[in-house]
Motif scaffolding. Sequence first.
Motif, short mmCIF file in Angstrom:
data_model
loop_
_atom_site.label_atom_id
_atom_site.label_comp_id
_atom_site.label_asym_id
_atom_site.label_seq_id
_atom_site.Cartn_x
_atom_site.Cartn_y
_atom_site.Cartn_z
N LEU A 267 40.39 -34.03 -61.35
CA LEU A 267 41.45 -34.50 -62.39
C LEU A 267 40.86 -34.48 -63.77
O LEU A 267 41.53 -34.01 -64.73
N PHE A 268 39.67 -34.78 -63.82
CA PHE A 268 39.06 -34.71 -65.41
C PHE A 268 39.00 -33.41 -65.61
O PHE A 268 39.45 -33.09 -66.84
N MET A 269 38.85 -32.26 -64.99
CA MET A 269 38.93 -31.00 -65.34
C MET A 269 40.17 -30.36 -65.71
O MET A 269 40.42 -29.71 -66.64
N ALA A 270 41.18 -30.96 -64.80
CA ALA A 270 42.44 -30.54 -65.14
C ALA A 270 43.09 -30.99 -66.37
O ALA A 270 44.15 -30.54 -66.89
N GLY A 271 42.62 -32.07 -66.86
CA GLY A 271 43.08 -32.64 -68.06
C GLY A 271 42.88 -32.02 -69.38
O GLY A 271 43.51 -32.05 -70.31
N TYR A 272 41.85 -31.09 -69.20
CA TYR A 272 41.33 -30.60 -70.47
C TYR A 272 42.15 -29.61 -71.34
O TYR A 272 42.69 -29.84 -72.39
N ALA B 231 27.99 -45.88 -65.86
CA ALA B 231 26.82 -46.45 -66.29
C ALA B 231 25.93 -45.63 -67.19
O ALA B 231 25.61 -46.05 -67.97
N ILE B 232 25.76 -44.26 -66.74
CA ILE B 232 25.15 -43.54 -67.69
C ILE B 232 25.90 -43.46 -69.13
O ILE B 232 25.01 -43.40 -70.31
N ALA B 233 27.22 -43.62 -69.18
CA ALA B 233 27.86 -43.40 -70.27
C ALA B 233 27.50 -44.75 -71.14
O ALA B 233 27.25 -44.85 -72.64
N VAL B 234 27.38 -45.82 -70.67
CA VAL B 234 26.96 -47.11 -71.08
C VAL B 234 25.61 -47.16 -71.78
O VAL B 234 25.32 -47.41 -72.69
N PHE B 235 24.61 -46.60 -70.96
CA PHE B 235 23.30 -46.21 -71.30
C PHE B 235 23.18 -45.54 -72.60
O PHE B 235 22.49 -45.65 -73.58
N ILE C 257 25.32 -34.25 -59.78
CA ILE C 257 24.44 -35.12 -60.18
C ILE C 257 24.65 -36.70 -59.89
O ILE C 257 23.88 -37.54 -59.43
N PHE C 258 25.97 -37.26 -60.17
CA PHE C 258 26.31 -38.37 -60.08
C PHE C 258 27.66 -38.40 -59.71
O PHE C 258 28.55 -37.55 -60.35
N VAL D 48 28.51 -36.76 -69.31
CA VAL D 48 29.10 -37.43 -68.32
C VAL D 48 29.88 -36.37 -67.45
O VAL D 48 29.90 -36.49 -66.11
N ILE D 49 30.63 -35.48 -67.95
CA ILE D 49 31.51 -34.53 -67.21
C ILE D 49 30.39 -33.38 -66.55
O ILE D 49 30.78 -33.13 -65.42
N GLY D 50 29.49 -33.13 -67.06
CA GLY D 50 28.48 -32.00 -66.78
C GLY D 50 27.80 -32.67 -65.31
O GLY D 50 27.60 -32.07 -64.38
N GLY D 51 27.63 -34.09 -65.38
CA GLY D 51 26.85 -34.63 -64.37
C GLY D 51 27.87 -34.73 -63.12
O GLY D 51 27.27 -34.53 -61.87
#
Length: 431
Positions: A175-180, A247-251, A239-240, A231-234
């Motif tokens: 879904l994330f990729m479809a939205g681009y 959580a990575i985005a917050v950090f 990777i996650f 975020v998207i690459g991971g």
Amino acid sequence: MEMTAIVLLVVFFALLVLSVPVSFAIGLATLATMVMSMDMTPAVTTMAQRMAGGLNSFALLAIPFFVLSGQIMGRGGIAKRLIECAMALIGALPGGLALVNVVSCMLFGAISGSAVAATSAIGSFMLPEMKKAGYDENFSAAVTAAASTTGLLIPPSNILIVYAIASGGVSIAALFMAGYLPGILVGLALMVICFIHAKRKGYATSARLPVKVVVEKVLAAVPSLFLIVLVIGGIIGGIFTATEAGAIAVFYSMLLSIGIYREVKWAEFPQLLLKAAETTSIVLLLIAASTAMSWLLSFENIPQTFSQFLLELSDNPIVILLLINLVLIVVGAFLDMTPAVLIFTPIFLPVAMQLGMSPLQFGIMMVLNLSIGLCSPPVGAVLFVTCAIAKTKLERIIKPLLPLYIAMFVVLMLVTYVPWISEVVPNMLGL
């Protein structure tokens, strides 16, 4: 079943007219309908079980993380750097400030995952600048309202996570990729309208910046834009998960805003946590109440009956999909996106799938459709935030909004009838 639907709708809209918050209106209407069908105790017990069950999803943990990262970045100087980057690249074109407004909303909306955050952060800076440059303030407000919704399609997007749950397990990564591509198309369509409007009005253009300055502005924005890559690459690389990505985005947003840009002080962090918790609680309460209503509709076979009605209404897929879009546009004008997705996905998704539309394409179509509702009266949240920032009245920005609505609707029709637009990127990545 007919009486159930009537009671549900009458109570719900009566509560909305009385200015009851949407989440409470949904919950109370659902409970009242359940009480009519069963005794009080079983109704209350069932309501509580369904609301709790609606929140019992690991994927929902991503929402508070992305909300918090958006809060941090909204206060961390990210918007200013994105605006300066866009200004350096396209500010000298006709209608440059309007184009910068659109691009900045797209970028910040994609980073923050919130249309309201994009409206507030970008609008607070761009609207005064556009007014100084001679732009009509109502047109400027309309551009900000429309452009801020593009971030709901360009990941990371909380509403796409909600749809993934409502649809029964569509891949969040897909879904994330479809939205681009649809999100970019909406942005380009809005930019075309801005370009034409600026040429007609003869708005002044900004001076071209030296190449050295352009490079400096772009490089200054790279750390902010890297969040999307991270975020998207991971997620795509396995990777996650989406939740871990939150959580990575917050950090990363803390590292950027507190450690590198130093525009957020540690003393402000508790306030940001409180604001993020408040926003998250509103979203989760909407999800819980909407899940209960969705269960009630399914229990009464209303989605199945409505689906059958649509399929009997016409055997032409073009007509049925157009009808679904028109219904969702009306729904989006009155109902927040989260409950709309949770309530209407079980109703319309089976119909769309019978017509050959994939759940992936339907999700992008639905989110794009409901995004139009965010900048539509009478309850469009983005619209009212924009009016408050621009210090103008709602009725004054409707006329300049109309061409932007048309542009968004054209892209919506393309997404509806051309599967390739939504599916090409996920297919290329094997999602």
